[in-house]
Design an enzyme around this catalytic site. Structure first.
Site, PDB file in Angstrom:
ATOM      1  N   SER A  48       0.828  -1.192   0.000  1.00 21.21           N
ATOM      2  CA  SER A  48       0.000   0.000   0.000  1.00 21.21           C
ATOM      3  C   SER A  48       0.873   1.258   0.000  1.00 21.21           C
ATOM      4  CB  SER A  48      -0.969  -0.069   1.192  1.00 21.21           C
ATOM      5  OG  SER A  48      -1.945   0.930   1.103  1.00 21.21           O
ATOM      6  N   HIS A  56      -1.891  -0.904  -4.694  1.00 24.45           N
ATOM      7  CA  HIS A  56      -3.329  -0.849  -4.954  1.00 24.45           C
ATOM      8  C   HIS A  56      -3.775   0.605  -4.867  1.00 24.45           C
ATOM      9  CE1 HIS A  56      -4.523  -1.454  -0.414  1.00 24.45           C
ATOM     10  NE2 HIS A  56      -3.738  -0.419  -0.597  1.00 24.45           N
TER      11      HIS A  56
END
Length: 196
Positions: free
Chosen positions: A101, A126
């Site tokens: 992330s 993501h």
């Protein structure tokens, strides 16, 4: 049974006596930082202040940021990234374990040619997420607009720093994409995989 933070000996230049300091304090003096937790305001402020202080102290010696983090708050992570671009010394990023992330965003922010992953490290990218289910409709719309702006910014940075086309990065950010160290290197997120 936890042992706490280990203490190690340290002798300041010009001093005869050795004192015992916690290991992180000793490593900071060698310009080595660790992001080994969720990214939040507290760890972000600590890393930012260390980078700024040490860049003022000596602006020609590289800083080293070791990362093993599941990610965390986007804005706090972007603040770390921005500081890495702002300080004069190169910031070398080293992924050991996991950079997921926003932690992968910090990893890609290291000085180009100085981004490393350990052989068994994992990297995950993501799109930014939020908890809409608790928001009122008006707040939901405002938050969605802000998330879209953040996604565009993050995508632009990945494109710039990896050399990948925008469509590849955008497609990858649609879902959780986990990569091995060699896959992260092929993706341009890291430059080197450390030798086993």
């Amino acid at each position: 049974m936890p042992i706490g933070v280990p203490k190690v000996p340290f002798r300041s230049p010009g001093e005869g006596d050795t004192s015992w300091v916690d290991i992180y304090n000793r490593l900071y003096r060698e310009r080595l930082f660790f992001l080994g937790q969720d990214v939040d305001t507290e760890i972000s402020n600590q890393l930012i202040s260390l980078m700024i202080y040490l860049s003022i102290e000596k602006d020609t010696k590289d800083l080293y940021l070791f990362i093993n983090s599941p990610g965390g708050w986007v804005i706090s992570g972007m603040a770390i990234y921005d500081t890495m671009q702002f300080v004069r010394p190169d910031v070398q990023t080293i992924c050991m374990g996991l950079a997921a992330s926003i932690a992968s965003f910090i990893l890609v922010g290291g000085a180009i040619t100085k981004r490393i992953a350990f052989p068994h490290a994992r990297v995950m990218i993501h799109q930014p997420a939020s908890s809409f289910y608790e928001a009122q409709t008006g707040e939901f719309i405002l938050e969605a607009e802000e998330l879209l702006k953040l996604r565009e910014t993050i995508t632009r940075v990945y494109v710039q720093r990896t050399g990948k086309p925008i469509w590849v990065v955008s497609e990858d950010m649609e879902r959780d994409v986990f990569m091995s160290a060699t896959e992260a290197q092929a993706h341009g997120i890291v430059d080197l995989v450390a030798v086993q």
